[in-house]
Design a protein around this motif. Structure first.
Motif, PDB file in Angstrom:
ATOM      1  N   HIS A 110      91.874  24.994  13.205  1.00  0.00           N
ATOM      2  CA  HIS A 110      93.185  25.055  12.954  1.00  0.00           C
ATOM      3  C   HIS A 110      93.348  26.337  12.738  1.00  0.00           C
ATOM      4  N   VAL A 111      94.736  27.035  12.849  1.00  0.00           N
ATOM      5  CA  VAL A 111      95.139  28.281  12.879  1.00  0.00           C
ATOM      6  C   VAL A 111      94.336  29.088  11.475  1.00  0.00           C
ATOM      7  N   ASP A 112      93.914  30.327  11.933  1.00  0.00           N
ATOM      8  CA  ASP A 112      93.324  31.105  10.834  1.00  0.00           C
ATOM      9  C   ASP A 112      91.932  30.503   9.965  1.00  0.00           C
ATOM     10  N   HIS A 113      91.310  29.723  10.620  1.00  0.00           N
ATOM     11  CA  HIS A 113      90.121  29.084  10.120  1.00  0.00           C
ATOM     12  C   HIS A 113      88.740  29.899  10.513  1.00  0.00           C
ATOM     13  N   GLY A 114      89.115  31.030  11.402  1.00  0.00           N
ATOM     14  CA  GLY A 114      87.934  32.072  11.671  1.00  0.00           C
ATOM     15  C   GLY A 114      87.203  31.826  13.095  1.00  0.00           C
ATOM     16  N   LYS A 115      87.950  31.285  14.047  1.00  0.00           N
ATOM     17  CA  LYS A 115      87.299  30.996  15.494  1.00  0.00           C
ATOM     18  C   LYS A 115      87.114  32.294  16.100  1.00  0.00           C
ATOM     19  N   SER A 116      87.984  33.262  16.104  1.00  0.00           N
ATOM     20  CA  SER A 116      87.699  34.489  16.836  1.00  0.00           C
ATOM     21  C   SER A 116      86.796  35.482  16.354  1.00  0.00           C
ATOM     22  N   THR A 117      86.848  34.966  14.794  1.00  0.00           N
ATOM     23  CA  THR A 117      85.610  35.882  13.877  1.00  0.00           C
ATOM     24  C   THR A 117      84.106  35.418  14.384  1.00  0.00           C
ATOM     25  N   LEU A 118      84.144  34.039  14.461  1.00  0.00           N
ATOM     26  CA  LEU A 118      82.952  33.412  14.805  1.00  0.00           C
ATOM     27  C   LEU A 118      82.506  33.935  16.133  1.00  0.00           C
ATOM     28  N   ALA A 119      83.400  34.086  17.102  1.00  0.00           N
ATOM     29  CA  ALA A 119      83.186  34.429  18.582  1.00  0.00           C
ATOM     30  C   ALA A 119      82.823  35.886  18.440  1.00  0.00           C
ATOM     31  N   ASP A 120      83.280  36.759  17.484  1.00  0.00           N
ATOM     32  CA  ASP A 120      82.760  38.194  17.519  1.00  0.00           C
ATOM     33  C   ASP A 120      81.480  38.333  17.140  1.00  0.00           C
ATOM     34  N   ARG A 121      80.682  37.340  16.044  1.00  0.00           N
ATOM     35  CA  ARG A 121      79.493  37.157  15.704  1.00  0.00           C
ATOM     36  C   ARG A 121      78.558  36.897  16.746  1.00  0.00           C
ATOM     37  N   LEU A 122      79.013  35.622  17.409  1.00  0.00           N
ATOM     38  CA  LEU A 122      78.125  35.149  18.342  1.00  0.00           C
ATOM     39  C   LEU A 122      78.091  36.360  19.690  1.00  0.00           C
ATOM     40  N   LEU A 123      79.049  36.984  19.985  1.00  0.00           N
ATOM     41  CA  LEU A 123      78.859  38.037  20.715  1.00  0.00           C
ATOM     42  C   LEU A 123      78.011  39.296  20.367  1.00  0.00           C
ATOM     43  N   GLU A 124      77.850  39.427  19.216  1.00  0.00           N
ATOM     44  CA  GLU A 124      76.864  40.631  18.439  1.00  0.00           C
ATOM     45  C   GLU A 124      75.505  40.059  18.502  1.00  0.00           C
ATOM     46  N   ILE A 125      75.397  38.775  18.164  1.00  0.00           N
ATOM     47  CA  ILE A 125      73.927  38.272  17.903  1.00  0.00           C
ATOM     48  C   ILE A 125      73.400  38.084  19.359  1.00  0.00           C
ATOM     49  N   THR A 126      74.133  37.740  20.382  1.00  0.00           N
ATOM     50  CA  THR A 126      73.324  37.673  21.589  1.00  0.00           C
ATOM     51  C   THR A 126      73.413  39.203  22.665  1.00  0.00           C
ATOM     52  N   GLY A 127      73.934  40.400  21.738  1.00  0.00           N
ATOM     53  CA  GLY A 127      73.742  41.484  22.353  1.00  0.00           C
ATOM     54  C   GLY A 127      74.805  41.670  23.118  1.00  0.00           C
TER      55      GLY A 127
ATOM     56  N   CYS B 295      76.717  18.998   9.373  1.00  0.00           N
ATOM     57  CA  CYS B 295      77.778  20.188   9.254  1.00  0.00           C
ATOM     58  C   CYS B 295      76.851  21.289   9.028  1.00  0.00           C
ATOM     59  N   ILE B 296      77.130  22.573   9.854  1.00  0.00           N
ATOM     60  CA  ILE B 296      76.561  23.866   9.348  1.00  0.00           C
ATOM     61  C   ILE B 296      77.383  24.634   8.653  1.00  0.00           C
ATOM     62  N   ARG B 297      76.925  25.228   7.341  1.00  0.00           N
ATOM     63  CA  ARG B 297      77.639  26.006   6.783  1.00  0.00           C
ATOM     64  C   ARG B 297      77.615  27.443   6.899  1.00  0.00           C
ATOM     65  N   ILE B 298      78.628  27.903   7.235  1.00  0.00           N
ATOM     66  CA  ILE B 298      78.371  29.542   7.737  1.00  0.00           C
ATOM     67  C   ILE B 298      79.270  30.454   7.067  1.00  0.00           C
ATOM     68  N   SER B 299      79.045  31.817   7.156  1.00  0.00           N
ATOM     69  CA  SER B 299      80.066  32.738   6.915  1.00  0.00           C
ATOM     70  C   SER B 299      80.338  33.760   8.242  1.00  0.00           C
ATOM     71  N   ALA B 300      81.362  33.350   9.122  1.00  0.00           N
ATOM     72  CA  ALA B 300      81.457  34.324  10.185  1.00  0.00           C
ATOM     73  C   ALA B 300      81.690  35.807  10.041  1.00  0.00           C
ATOM     74  N   LYS B 301      82.257  36.102   8.842  1.00  0.00           N
ATOM     75  CA  LYS B 301      82.489  37.424   8.507  1.00  0.00           C
ATOM     76  C   LYS B 301      81.309  38.131   8.240  1.00  0.00           C
ATOM     77  N   GLN B 302      80.384  37.468   7.319  1.00  0.00           N
ATOM     78  CA  GLN B 302      79.103  38.055   6.878  1.00  0.00           C
ATOM     79  C   GLN B 302      78.107  37.950   7.850  1.00  0.00           C
ATOM     80  N   GLY B 303      78.073  36.953   8.842  1.00  0.00           N
ATOM     81  CA  GLY B 303      76.970  36.574   9.792  1.00  0.00           C
ATOM     82  C   GLY B 303      76.208  35.506   9.307  1.00  0.00           C
ATOM     83  N   THR B 304      76.354  35.056   7.973  1.00  0.00           N
ATOM     84  CA  THR B 304      75.465  34.038   7.391  1.00  0.00           C
ATOM     85  C   THR B 304      75.086  32.855   8.145  1.00  0.00           C
ATOM     86  N   ASN B 305      74.108  32.241   8.535  1.00  0.00           N
ATOM     87  CA  ASN B 305      73.780  31.221   9.506  1.00  0.00           C
ATOM     88  C   ASN B 305      74.401  31.098  10.724  1.00  0.00           C
TER      89      ASN B 305
END
Length: 657
Positions: free
Chosen positions: A64-81, A209-219
């Motif tokens: 849904h809108v504003d549930h953190g898709k783009s923030t999660l994408a940012d963390r995935l891009l960072e983790i994979t270098g 279900c996987i519990r995460i915090s995309a902003k902080q990078g948890t899980n």
């Protein structure tokens, strides 16, 4: 000074490398030296053959809108270098200015990630999708290039209307679904409640279900591992003939059309001769590569991979989204492509100045290449000149499209009031012969047929889903009833949230329903809708008359019950917009011959009795009578010119009702 200093250093180096050169002339091998410099800065081409089909995973992030898709994408891009870790990584994949300003994703963006899991290298192709209902076409297009999805749900908000809609899009496409509960770091987060909602509505076990915090990078690392384990590799083979699906495209002024492609078979490289299944035109491939998220050239692309292709397509009409590309003299069965988007809202678009018509036409062609869900028909108006009637998927889609025209192409346009496509079942044999069919679609009020020649009118309906906290149910039900909606279902998701399903006439929700819903529910309710066919309706065409003459641009199709209120509102708005004349102007709203609302714009009057200072009353009366006769004559021969500013003022959305 810094630039001059740098140039001096380069010159000194080149002079030392070529001492035989004269003092004023550049060394003879200078072009080769510059070539070495240029090649050192040019990105190296990747070898994509090291990623066989078994090690490829194609997936989308939906929510849904504003549930953190783009923030999660940012963390995935960072983790994979793929991108460096910095504080400035906020919505990296949201590249458009309108996305940055509004804080929403409008265009689906893809990126290729390289990830090592248990000693094996994997190629993960990620597509970040929009969350708003108006851009669901982008989501369905993205899913066609994927084998699985990450379904993100806010731990605070829980399941919302668009979460449900996106889940069913993925479910119908038979994709693997990984549920992720985001924002667990928030103070009011309640992941247990959200897990129960997911289990109840989607029948997905809570322990998946996987519990995460995309902003902080948890899980977030767990999400990548789950993608590799649960999402299957694409079903295709490099040995098959080339079969590539164009799922998106953009226009570059220097390189022409850049097509985003998903390979369902074969391989492609620079120099290959390819053919478009849609246009049957032949092209030579100039460049292929992947998006990381910026363009990264590659030697070849292989089956199962997602990337981009540049093949000298200079016309915007040449890269149709949903087209299939194959090798010359190796034809294949075209891929099914995409279901064409059905416009829900129509609006007229005209250049502010008619001299800008050709520039606007070019801008429209390029923007519709990037946003293929917009429907374009040529149109013209007596007051506003030549233009187009555009079909959009919703009101936000219309606003974003207009904003992109202004920001990306510097175009100022007049956008008329939004209307929806109605239908009429004809009873007149003459009209049936003229149109060649019994049922016609009306997208412009000027084409509305007379009631005498029609057996029934039909209006479009949508099935709306509202998810709301239970304390707002009463207000929302009242709002829906005011909009002529019929309740179809009511389901308690948990002890606090309710899901309502209503059948709405589309024209009742198209302008301000969403705003009204958000206001009533303090922003907590969410809304989503899907097409639900047509239903019989008591529709009328309402004309606006100025001194008895109809103004074509202000004609509207409306339900009979709402005609009086809308007519009164338009007359009041016109009274404020039209400049006063030397004669009186009657502004009327009419249905057929019947006048349903009227406002009078008073005339400018000269004080003709100013020179009378005393004397007989008959002298005053004679002067006033003569003035009244002059005004009457002027009104007969006078023509009311409605200025363009007045049209813009009246045709703007009725936000200040």
């Amino acid at each position: 000074m810094a630039l001059a200093g740098r140039a001096a250093v380069w010159w000194a180096r080149l002079r030392s490398a070529h001492p035989a050169a004269g003092p004023l002339c550049a060394p003879a091998p200078l072009p080769a030296a510059w070539e070495r410099l240029y090649s050192s800065r040019r990105p190296e081409k990747l070898d994509m053959s090291v990623y066989p089909v078994e090690s490829i995973r194609n997936f989308s992030i939906i929510a849904h809108v504003d549930h953190g898709k783009s923030t999660l994408a940012d963390r995935l891009l960072e983790i994979t270098g793929t991108i460096a870790k910095t504080d400035r990584n906020k919505q990296v994949l949201d590249k458009l200015q309108v996305e940055r300003e509004r804080g929403i994703t409008v265009k689906a963006q893809s990126a290729s990630l390289f990830y090592n899991h248990e000693g094996l290298n994997y190629l993960l192709n990620l597509i970040d999708t929009p969350g708003h209902v108006d851009f669901s076409y982008e989501v369905s297009r993205s899913l066609s290039a994927c084998q699985g999805v990450i379904l993100v749900v806010d731990a605070n908000e829980g399941i919302q209307a668009q979460t449900v809609a996106n889940f069913y899009l993925a479910f119908e496409a038979q994709l693997a679904i990984i549920p992720v509960i985001n924002k667990i770091d928030l103070k009011n987060a309640d992941p247990e409640r959200v897990e129960k909602q997911i289990e109840k509505l989607f029948d997905i076990p809570a322990d998946e279900c996987i519990r995460i915090s995309a902003k902080q990078g948890t899980n977030v690392e767990k999400v990548l591992q789950k993608v590799i384990e649960k999402i299957p590799p694409p079903h295709c083979n490099t040995a098959d003939p080339l079969k590539a699906l164009v799922f998106d495209s953009t226009f570059d002024h220097y390189r022409g059309v850049i097509a985003n492609i998903a390979l369902f078979g074969g391989e492609i490289q620079k120099g290959h001769k390819i053919v478009s299944a849609h246009t049957k035109k032949r092209y030579e491939v100039n460049e292929v590569g992947i998006l990381t998220p910026n363009e990264q050239p590659a030697h070849k692309l292989y089956a199962g991979q997602v990337g981009y292709l540049i093949a000298g397509m200079k016309e915007v009409t040449e890269a149709q989204i949903g087209d299939t590309l194959f090798l010359y003299k190796q034809p294949v069965e075209p891929l099914p492509g995409f279901k064409s988007a059905k416009p829900m809202v129509f609006a007229g678009m005209y250049p502010v100045d008619q001299t800008e018509y050709n520039n606007l036409k070019s801008a429209l062609e390029r923007l519709t290449l990037n946003d293929s869900s917009v429907n374009v028909h040529r149109d013209s108006s007596l007051a506003l000149g030549a233009g187009w009637r555009l079909g959009f998927l919703g009101l936000l889609h219309m606003e974003v499209f207009n904003q992109r025209l202004e920001q990306e192409y510097n175009m100022s346009v007049i956008l008329t009031a939004p209307t929806v496509p109605y239908k009429a079942v004809l009873s007149s044999a003459k009209l049936i012969k003229e149109y060649g069919k019994e049922e016609i679609t009306i997208i412009n009020p000027a084409q509305f047929p007379d009631k005498l020649s029609v057996s029934e009118y039909l209006e479009p309906t949508v099935l709306g889903t509202i998810v709301t906290p239970q304390e707002y149910i009463g207000k929302i039900i009242t709002l829906c009833q005011d909009r002529r909606a019929v309740q179809k279902d009511m389901l308690y998701i948990d002890e606090h949230r309710v899901m309502l399903k209503y059948l709405f006439p589309l024209n009742e929700i198209v302008v301000d329903f969403y705003d009204a819903l958000k206001s009533l529910s303090s922003g907590y309710a969410s809304f989503d809708y899907e097409e639900a066919g047509y239903q019989t309706a008591d529709l009328v065409k309402m004309d606006i008359l100025l001194n008895g003459n109809p103004v074509e641009e202000l004609a509207t199709i409306i339900h009979n019950d709402k005609a009086y209120a809308t007519g009164k509102f338009l007359c009041e708005r016109l009274k404020d917009a039209i400049p006063r004349q030397l004669f009186e102007i009657a502004i009327q709203a009419a249905i057929g011959k019947k006048i349903i609302a009227r406002e009078t714009l008073k005339a400018y009057r000269k004080n003709v009795v100013a020179k009378c200072y005393g004397g007989d009353i008959t002298r005053r009366m004679k002067l006033l009578k003569r003035q009244a006769e002059g005004k009457k004559l002027m009104r007969k021969i006078g023509n009311v010119e409605v200025p363009k500013d007045a049209f813009i003022h009246v045709l703007k959305r009725q936000t200040d009702k």
